[in-house]
Every structure is written in C-alpha cells, then in structure tokens.
Design a protein around this motif. Structure first.
Motif, PDB file in Angstrom:
ATOM      1  N   LEU A  77       0.822  -1.218   0.000  1.00  0.00           N
ATOM      2  CA  LEU A  77       0.000   0.000   0.000  1.00  0.00           C
ATOM      3  C   LEU A  77       0.850   1.260   0.000  1.00  0.00           C
ATOM      4  O   LEU A  77       0.335   2.357   0.175  1.00  0.00           O
ATOM      5  CB  LEU A  77      -0.930  -0.003   1.226  1.00  0.00           C
ATOM      6  CG  LEU A  77      -1.907  -1.177   1.311  1.00  0.00           C
ATOM      7  CD1 LEU A  77      -2.724  -1.090   2.590  1.00  0.00           C
ATOM      8  CD2 LEU A  77      -2.825  -1.219   0.096  1.00  0.00           C
ATOM      9  N   MET A  78       2.152   1.107  -0.239  1.00  0.00           N
ATOM     10  CA  MET A  78       3.053   2.257  -0.159  1.00  0.00           C
ATOM     11  C   MET A  78       3.278   2.954  -1.496  1.00  0.00           C
ATOM     12  O   MET A  78       3.723   4.099  -1.527  1.00  0.00           O
ATOM     13  CB  MET A  78       4.412   1.808   0.410  1.00  0.00           C
ATOM     14  CG  MET A  78       4.363   1.455   1.884  1.00  0.00           C
ATOM     15  SD  MET A  78       5.990   0.985   2.529  1.00  0.00           S
ATOM     16  CE  MET A  78       6.915   2.512   2.301  1.00  0.00           C
ATOM     17  N   VAL A  79       2.994   2.261  -2.602  1.00  0.00           N
ATOM     18  CA  VAL A  79       3.249   2.843  -3.921  1.00  0.00           C
ATOM     19  C   VAL A  79       1.915   3.113  -4.614  1.00  0.00           C
ATOM     20  O   VAL A  79       1.100   2.203  -4.795  1.00  0.00           O
ATOM     21  CB  VAL A  79       4.102   1.901  -4.782  1.00  0.00           C
ATOM     22  CG1 VAL A  79       4.260   2.459  -6.196  1.00  0.00           C
ATOM     23  CG2 VAL A  79       5.471   1.697  -4.138  1.00  0.00           C
ATOM     24  N   ASP A  80       1.706   4.360  -4.988  1.00  0.00           N
ATOM     25  CA  ASP A  80       0.502   4.743  -5.729  1.00  0.00           C
ATOM     26  C   ASP A  80       0.779   4.492  -7.213  1.00  0.00           C
ATOM     27  O   ASP A  80       1.389   5.313  -7.887  1.00  0.00           O
ATOM     28  CB  ASP A  80       0.176   6.210  -5.475  1.00  0.00           C
ATOM     29  CG  ASP A  80      -1.176   6.619  -6.045  1.00  0.00           C
ATOM     30  OD1 ASP A  80      -1.927   5.725  -6.494  1.00  0.00           O
ATOM     31  OD2 ASP A  80      -1.482   7.828  -6.062  1.00  0.00           O
ATOM     32  N   PHE A  81       0.373   3.339  -7.712  1.00  0.00           N
ATOM     33  CA  PHE A  81       0.670   2.957  -9.084  1.00  0.00           C
ATOM     34  C   PHE A  81       0.028   3.915 -10.079  1.00  0.00           C
ATOM     35  O   PHE A  81      -1.045   4.457  -9.845  1.00  0.00           O
ATOM     36  CB  PHE A  81       0.182   1.525  -9.353  1.00  0.00           C
ATOM     37  CG  PHE A  81       0.827   0.498  -8.463  1.00  0.00           C
ATOM     38  CD1 PHE A  81       2.192   0.291  -8.493  1.00  0.00           C
ATOM     39  CD2 PHE A  81       0.064  -0.261  -7.586  1.00  0.00           C
ATOM     40  CE1 PHE A  81       2.797  -0.656  -7.666  1.00  0.00           C
ATOM     41  CE2 PHE A  81       0.647  -1.215  -6.766  1.00  0.00           C
ATOM     42  CZ  PHE A  81       2.021  -1.407  -6.802  1.00  0.00           C
ATOM     43  N   THR A  82       0.709   4.100 -11.191  1.00  0.00           N
ATOM     44  CA  THR A  82       0.263   5.054 -12.200  1.00  0.00           C
ATOM     45  C   THR A  82       0.482   4.499 -13.598  1.00  0.00           C
ATOM     46  O   THR A  82       1.458   3.765 -13.822  1.00  0.00           O
ATOM     47  CB  THR A  82       1.018   6.395 -12.064  1.00  0.00           C
ATOM     48  OG1 THR A  82       0.695   7.249 -13.174  1.00  0.00           O
ATOM     49  CG2 THR A  82       2.534   6.183 -12.060  1.00  0.00           C
ATOM     50  N   PRO A  83      -0.399   4.835 -14.563  1.00  0.00           N
ATOM     51  CA  PRO A  83      -0.193   4.410 -15.941  1.00  0.00           C
ATOM     52  C   PRO A  83       0.808   5.279 -16.688  1.00  0.00           C
ATOM     53  O   PRO A  83       1.131   5.011 -17.842  1.00  0.00           O
ATOM     54  CB  PRO A  83      -1.591   4.537 -16.557  1.00  0.00           C
ATOM     55  CG  PRO A  83      -2.207   5.682 -15.797  1.00  0.00           C
ATOM     56  CD  PRO A  83      -1.697   5.532 -14.390  1.00  0.00           C
ATOM     57  N   SER A  84       1.305   6.327 -16.041  1.00  0.00           N
ATOM     58  CA  SER A  84       2.267   7.230 -16.657  1.00  0.00           C
ATOM     59  C   SER A  84       3.674   6.669 -16.477  1.00  0.00           C
ATOM     60  O   SER A  84       4.173   6.570 -15.351  1.00  0.00           O
ATOM     61  CB  SER A  84       2.179   8.623 -16.024  1.00  0.00           C
ATOM     62  OG  SER A  84       3.295   9.412 -16.378  1.00  0.00           O
ATOM     63  N   ALA A  85       4.326   6.311 -17.570  1.00  0.00           N
ATOM     64  CA  ALA A  85       5.680   5.751 -17.491  1.00  0.00           C
ATOM     65  C   ALA A  85       6.656   6.744 -16.878  1.00  0.00           C
ATOM     66  O   ALA A  85       7.478   6.375 -16.029  1.00  0.00           O
ATOM     67  CB  ALA A  85       6.148   5.344 -18.890  1.00  0.00           C
ATOM     68  N   SER A  86       6.583   8.002 -17.290  1.00  0.00           N
ATOM     69  CA  SER A  86       7.533   8.994 -16.791  1.00  0.00           C
ATOM     70  C   SER A  86       7.359   9.226 -15.295  1.00  0.00           C
ATOM     71  O   SER A  86       8.341   9.334 -14.548  1.00  0.00           O
ATOM     72  CB  SER A  86       7.389  10.307 -17.559  1.00  0.00           C
ATOM     73  OG  SER A  86       6.078  10.839 -17.408  1.00  0.00           O
TER      74      SER A  86
END
Length: 213
Positions: A131-140
């Motif tokens: 739960l520590m990483v807010d995943f994102t679809p943005s590669a950069s």
C-alpha cells in the motif's frame, strides 16, 4: 545501466501486453486477478496465494528451522494442507506456469519492494509495502517515483555498518524471509531481484521495438 535502458519509455510501451492473459497495472474497477493491490485508482495484478516451485526449498528451510506447519501456512497465506504437500514433495518440482507480465507490472513489483524494504529496514517498520506505492499508468511519473525510492535505499544502505550487515532480522520486511536472514543476505536478494527484473524489462523493450517496425 538500467536508467539508460529505460530512457524514452512511453506510456503505450509501459502497459503493452504482448500476449493474452498478461498481468499488468489496471484501474481498480477493471481488476481481473483475485488479489490485485494498491492504495489508489490503479492496482497491480496478483493471483491466488500459493507456494511457487522456486520456493519449495525455502519452505523446507522454514520447517527445518523449527517453524510449525501452521505458521508456514500463515506466512504464505495458504492452507496447512498445501504446506504439507510441498514438504512431502520429492524430486525436482515442475516449473511454475507463471503469467507474462508487462513492463508496468515488473517495474511496479520492484518499486513496492524497494519502498517496503526501506520502510522495514530503515523506517518505522509499520506500513504495508503493498500500500506504499501509488501505481500510475504514466511511465515517466512511475520512473521518477521509482528512482527516487531506489536512491533513498542506496543512500541508507551506504551507511550500514559491518555489524548491521551481519544482524539477523535487521530488516523486518513482512513478505519473505527477511526477519530470519542476515541483512547481507537481504541485500544480495534485493540486488538479484533488481537485476533479473531489469533484464526482463530490457527484453520487453527489444520486443516492443521489433513489433513497432
């Protein structure tokens, strides 16, 4: 080397699924695996709990160290019967039929492990790594956040003493054997994880480039 290899990563490539049935990052409402996790809108695919063939030796080691079958089952989130099946297995286990994973999945896997590894070795030792990483679809954005956590890990590791390297349980990372291992062994495992996932990402980049031509 890894930073150079990831230069120019696009969002389409980041989320590219080269075959059907890939594990990746998805919006929570689109999750297709039973244990997909993450704190935000985007979650990381994870299948049902099991003990992979590559970890049969670790289960045997846990049992030999005196851990009860019940505790081992709790550690792996599987049934007691499954642990007994693994311990009773003889010969080489059949290779796991693991899903192909996207660059986003592999990078996300590394990211939450580095973030959680720091938390449970140098931080407050209380937050769930998943739960520590807010995943994102943005590669950069994913890369920016990832390298920041890797740099924090490296800076903290650089200050570790010889005594701490030999300390069993210096890391209390809750997934895996860290609490039972000397920190030097934890570092070796972390390096191996980084190397093999980055090699996989490099191959996927090669395949993407060949596909786009």
């Amino acid at each position: 080397m890894a930073q150079v290899r990831l230069t120019g990563l696009t969002d389409d490539e980041f989320l590219w699924e080269p075959v059907p049935g890939c594990w990746s990052l998805r919006r929570r409402v689109d999750a297709v695996t039973p244990r997909a996790f993450g704190p935000g809108e985007w979650v990381m695919d994870l299948g049902a709990a099991d003990i992979p063939a590559s970890e049969y030796g670790e289960v045997a080691r846990q049992a030999a160290s005196g851990m009860s079958v019940e505790k081992i089952a709790e550690d792996w989130s599987v049934s007691v019967g499954r642990v007994e099946e693994v311990l009773a297995h003889t010969g080489e286990p059949e290779p796991d039929a693991t899903p192909v994973t996207t660059i986003a999945w592999r990078l996300g896997h590394l990211h939450f492990q580095f973030a959680g590894g720091w938390e449970w070795a140098f931080g407050e030792r209380r937050r769930d790594p998943k739960l520590m990483v807010d995943f994102t679809p943005s590669a950069s954005l994913a890369l920016e956040r990832f390298w920041a956590d890797v740099d924090r890990w490296r800076e903290s590791v650089a200050g570790v003493t010889d005594e701490q390297l030999d300390t069993v349980g210096f890391s209390q990372y809750p997934y895996g054997s860290d609490p039972d291992d000397a920190f030097a062994d934890v570092l070796a495992g972390t390096n191996l994880e980084f190397i093999h996932h980055m090699a996989e990402i490099a191959v996927l980049r090669d395949l993407w480039r060949a596909r786009a031509q």
